[in-house]
Structures are given as structure tokens and as C-alpha cells.
Design an enzyme around this catalytic site. Sequence first.
Site, short mmCIF file in Angstrom:
data_model
loop_
_atom_site.label_atom_id
_atom_site.label_comp_id
_atom_site.label_asym_id
_atom_site.label_seq_id
_atom_site.Cartn_x
_atom_site.Cartn_y
_atom_site.Cartn_z
N GLY A 100 0.84 -1.32 -0.08
CA GLY A 100 -0.05 -0.09 -0.07
C GLY A 100 0.80 1.06 -0.13
O GLY A 100 1.84 1.26 0.31
N GLY A 102 -0.07 5.40 0.54
CA GLY A 102 -1.08 6.50 0.70
C GLY A 102 -0.29 7.81 0.83
O GLY A 102 0.88 7.90 0.11
N LYS A 103 -1.11 8.98 0.98
CA LYS A 103 -0.41 10.51 0.96
C LYS A 103 0.75 10.58 2.03
O LYS A 103 1.72 11.04 1.68
CB LYS A 103 -1.50 11.24 1.21
CG LYS A 103 -2.57 11.41 0.39
CD LYS A 103 -3.66 12.36 0.72
CE LYS A 103 -4.40 12.08 2.24
NZ LYS A 103 -5.03 10.86 1.96
N LYS A 119 3.91 -0.32 8.45
CA LYS A 119 3.58 0.85 7.99
C LYS A 119 4.62 2.07 8.37
O LYS A 119 4.76 2.06 9.68
CB LYS A 119 2.42 1.32 8.25
CG LYS A 119 1.81 2.79 8.02
CD LYS A 119 0.16 3.05 8.13
CE LYS A 119 -0.14 4.34 8.02
NZ LYS A 119 -1.33 4.63 8.37
N GLY A 188 -7.54 -8.97 3.19
CA GLY A 188 -8.73 -8.49 2.38
C GLY A 188 -8.44 -7.11 1.71
O GLY A 188 -7.56 -6.64 1.69
N ASP A 222 -10.91 10.29 9.89
CA ASP A 222 -10.52 9.98 8.43
C ASP A 222 -11.14 8.96 7.85
O ASP A 222 -10.60 8.13 6.95
CB ASP A 222 -8.99 10.24 8.16
CG ASP A 222 -8.72 10.38 6.70
OD1 ASP A 222 -9.39 10.93 5.86
OD2 ASP A 222 -7.58 9.94 6.35
N ASN A 227 -10.21 3.50 3.97
CA ASN A 227 -9.76 3.21 5.10
C ASN A 227 -10.39 2.07 5.91
O ASN A 227 -10.40 1.96 7.25
CB ASN A 227 -9.62 4.40 6.24
CG ASN A 227 -8.40 5.33 5.63
OD1 ASN A 227 -7.43 4.85 4.87
ND2 ASN A 227 -8.40 6.73 5.80
N ASP A 239 -5.72 2.78 9.54
CA ASP A 239 -5.30 4.16 9.17
C ASP A 239 -5.76 5.33 10.24
O ASP A 239 -6.55 6.21 9.92
CB ASP A 239 -5.87 4.62 7.94
CG ASP A 239 -4.89 5.80 7.34
OD1 ASP A 239 -3.98 6.32 7.87
OD2 ASP A 239 -5.50 6.29 6.23
P1 ATP Z 1 -3.36 8.31 4.30
O1 ATP Z 1 -4.80 8.19 4.24
O2 ATP Z 1 -3.02 9.43 4.87
O3 ATP Z 1 -3.08 8.33 2.72
P2 ATP Z 1 -2.34 6.16 4.31
O4 ATP Z 1 -3.44 5.62 3.21
O5 ATP Z 1 -1.06 6.24 3.92
O6 ATP Z 1 -2.83 7.00 5.14
P3 ATP Z 1 -3.23 3.28 5.36
O7 ATP Z 1 -4.38 3.72 4.89
O8 ATP Z 1 -3.12 3.02 6.95
O9 ATP Z 1 -2.43 4.81 5.10
O10 ATP Z 1 -2.21 2.32 4.43
C1 ATP Z 1 -2.68 2.40 3.02
C2 ATP Z 1 -2.90 1.00 2.41
O11 ATP Z 1 -2.25 -0.13 2.88
C3 ATP Z 1 -4.39 0.80 2.92
O12 ATP Z 1 -5.41 1.19 2.11
C4 ATP Z 1 -4.31 -0.87 2.77
O13 ATP Z 1 -4.74 -1.36 1.61
C5 ATP Z 1 -2.85 -1.08 3.04
N1 ATP Z 1 -2.91 -1.68 4.63
C6 ATP Z 1 -2.58 -0.90 5.42
N2 ATP Z 1 -2.31 -1.43 6.72
C7 ATP Z 1 -2.70 -2.77 6.30
C8 ATP Z 1 -2.78 -4.10 7.17
N3 ATP Z 1 -2.72 -4.08 8.55
N4 ATP Z 1 -3.18 -5.26 6.47
C9 ATP Z 1 -3.23 -4.97 5.20
N5 ATP Z 1 -3.27 -4.00 4.63
C10 ATP Z 1 -2.99 -3.00 4.97
MN MN Z 2 -5.47 5.40 4.01
#
Ligand code: ATP
Ligand code: MN
Length: 285
Positions: A100, A102-103, A119, A188, A222, A227, A239
Site C-alpha cells: 500500500g 497513501g499520501k 507501515k 482483504g 478520516d 480506510n 489508518d
Molecule cells: P493516508 O490516508 O494519510 O493516505 P495511508 O493511506 O497512507 O494514509 P493506510 O490507509 O493506513 O495509510 O495504508 C495504506 C494502504 O495499505 C491501505 O489502504 C491498505 O490497502 C494497506 N494496509 C494498511 N494497513 C494494512 C494491514 N494491517 N493489513 C493489510 N493491508 C494494510
Molecule cells: Mn489510508
Amino acid sequence: MAVSAEHIRTLNKYEKTILLALERGMKNYSWVPLEQLKTTTKLAESEITYRLSRLIEWGMVRFNPVPYDGYALVFSGYDTLALGTLARKGTISALGTQIGEGKESVVYDALGLGPVAIKFHRVGGRSFSSARLNREYMPEEGHCPWLIASRKSAEREYLALTTLHPKVSVPLPIDNNRHAVVMSLINGANLNRCQLECPAEVLDDILANVRAAYREGVIHADLSEYNILIEDGRCVLIDWPQWTGTDHPNADTLLSRDIDNILAFFKRKYQLDYDRGDAMQWVIG
Ligand code: ATP
Ligand code: MN
């Protein structure tokens, strides 16, 4: 910018020493002077510059020649330090692939006692000024705001997970080091990519978890279809770094925005028409 598992394994002990010295030096300098590295590592200048050139090549360190020769840790160097500590503690034994992005983070799967997700928070860098406006825990501009902000963001997410698990369906928190959070790997897909067979059940499940979090004093702040992961038909809320307490002055606004996002998604995609006032009352009731 990606973490390289290969470089983690082959990092020489002098390179590790230099990364650690840079991390410490960045409390006082934006660019750590070579002289400072010589003092703190007690290594010969030729050794230091050779090792630095490798770290720079791997994208872990940056060099700036003006007004003096200075070196700075960057995100992947910080990732490497966190991974090294987590590996030494036995939290993880191998890093997998990126799952994954994200921002403000990059997420990998990894091997611990079982399959885990790691993460790495990346607050700052290019998005720093906008991030600072959104995040109440953002420190004053220091020598290294991204490093501090990313560490605080991870600590804050870890605190949410430990507070909420297992009353709320969130990943199991396993460990936190620097800007990294290790948690159980959810098997998932993100809600926005699912085709649900029983959307009303999932929506009820989400609202029940928003309510359970509220009862623990926590608002996600958020929440959206991006999320939420769906594992075996059940929701897992992810998240959490921007969570706020239910005693926050904007608590009601943040909670109703979370609920609105979810209701709007289910209305748009599944034509489920829930009353937002009723949902809000039920969550806080
Ligand atoms: P932001 O919303 O600031 O952009 P983010 O999107 O960077 O935050 P997360 O949403 O926590 O951070 O993680 C990004 C992606 O990684 C999630 O959308 C998901 O697909 C995957 N992910 C995060 N945590 C898990 C986990 N525990 N198990 C499986 N996949 C995960
Ligand atoms: Mn996210």
C-alpha cells in the site's frame, strides 16, 4: 525511495553506526557536518566518506556542500534504522513487498511470528506545509520536522490501535519503532474495491465499530471506504494517526463527517438510504 530488503541485510556495521550518528545529529542540525560525524563515530574520515558514498547511492542519506559539507538522513535511511531495530528485537524476520501507499505512508507485508504489515509513516517531505495545518500534534519547525512528525504520527496510530484492540475491529498492534508501526496483516481488500453481497450487514458492522470506538473515547476522523478493509465479510478499520478524542472541541463535526462519508458511499454504490441523524444518534447514544 523504496526500502530495499537487500540493503538492510548487507548494511555494514560502520554504515549502521553512521546512520545512527546522523539520526542523533539531526536533533541539532539540518545538515550534520562531517566534523560532527568524525567526533561522534570516532571513525577515520576516509572510512566515513566511503561509507557515506554508499549510503547516498542507496538513497538513505543526502549530501549538501553549502555552506559546509553536511549530510542528512532521508526517509529510507530512517526506514532502515527502524527495520534494523525491529529485526533485532525479533518483531520481524523478513520484509516482503509493498502492499500500500497513501499520501503519508508506505505499507509492506513482512514476516514476524506470523504474517504482519509494517507501515512507515511519511509525514512531511513535500507535503509538509499542508500536513502541518491538518495535524494538531505537528511540532514547531525544528531542525528535522519530517523525522519528528513521522515518528509522532506512528506513535499516535499505535496508541489508537492499543486503545481500541480488541473492542473495535482494528489490526492487532504488534510493535512500534521510530516512524514504523507493525500490526497484523489483514487479508482483504479496501471497501471501495469490494462488491459486497450483503452491504446492509457491512454498513451495520461499520457503524457498530464506530460506536464501539466512540465508547472508548476515540473518533477516527478520516473514515472513508478507503480506510476500511473487508476480511471474510467483516470490516476492519485502519489508518488511525489523525484520530481525535471524543472530548475534542470539534468532536461532533469530525464524527458526523466520518458517518457522512460512509453513508454517502453506501448510498452511491448500494442505494442504501440511512438517515444520518439517526445513525449519529445511535453511535453516540
Ligand atoms: P493516508 O490516508 O494519510 O493516505 P495511508 O493511506 O497512507 O494514509 P493506510 O490507509 O493506513 O495509510 O495504508 C495504506 C494502504 O495499505 C491501505 O489502504 C491498505 O490497502 C494497506 N494496509 C494498511 N494497513 C494494512 C494491514 N494491517 N493489513 C493489510 N493491508 C494494510
Ligand atoms: Mn489510508
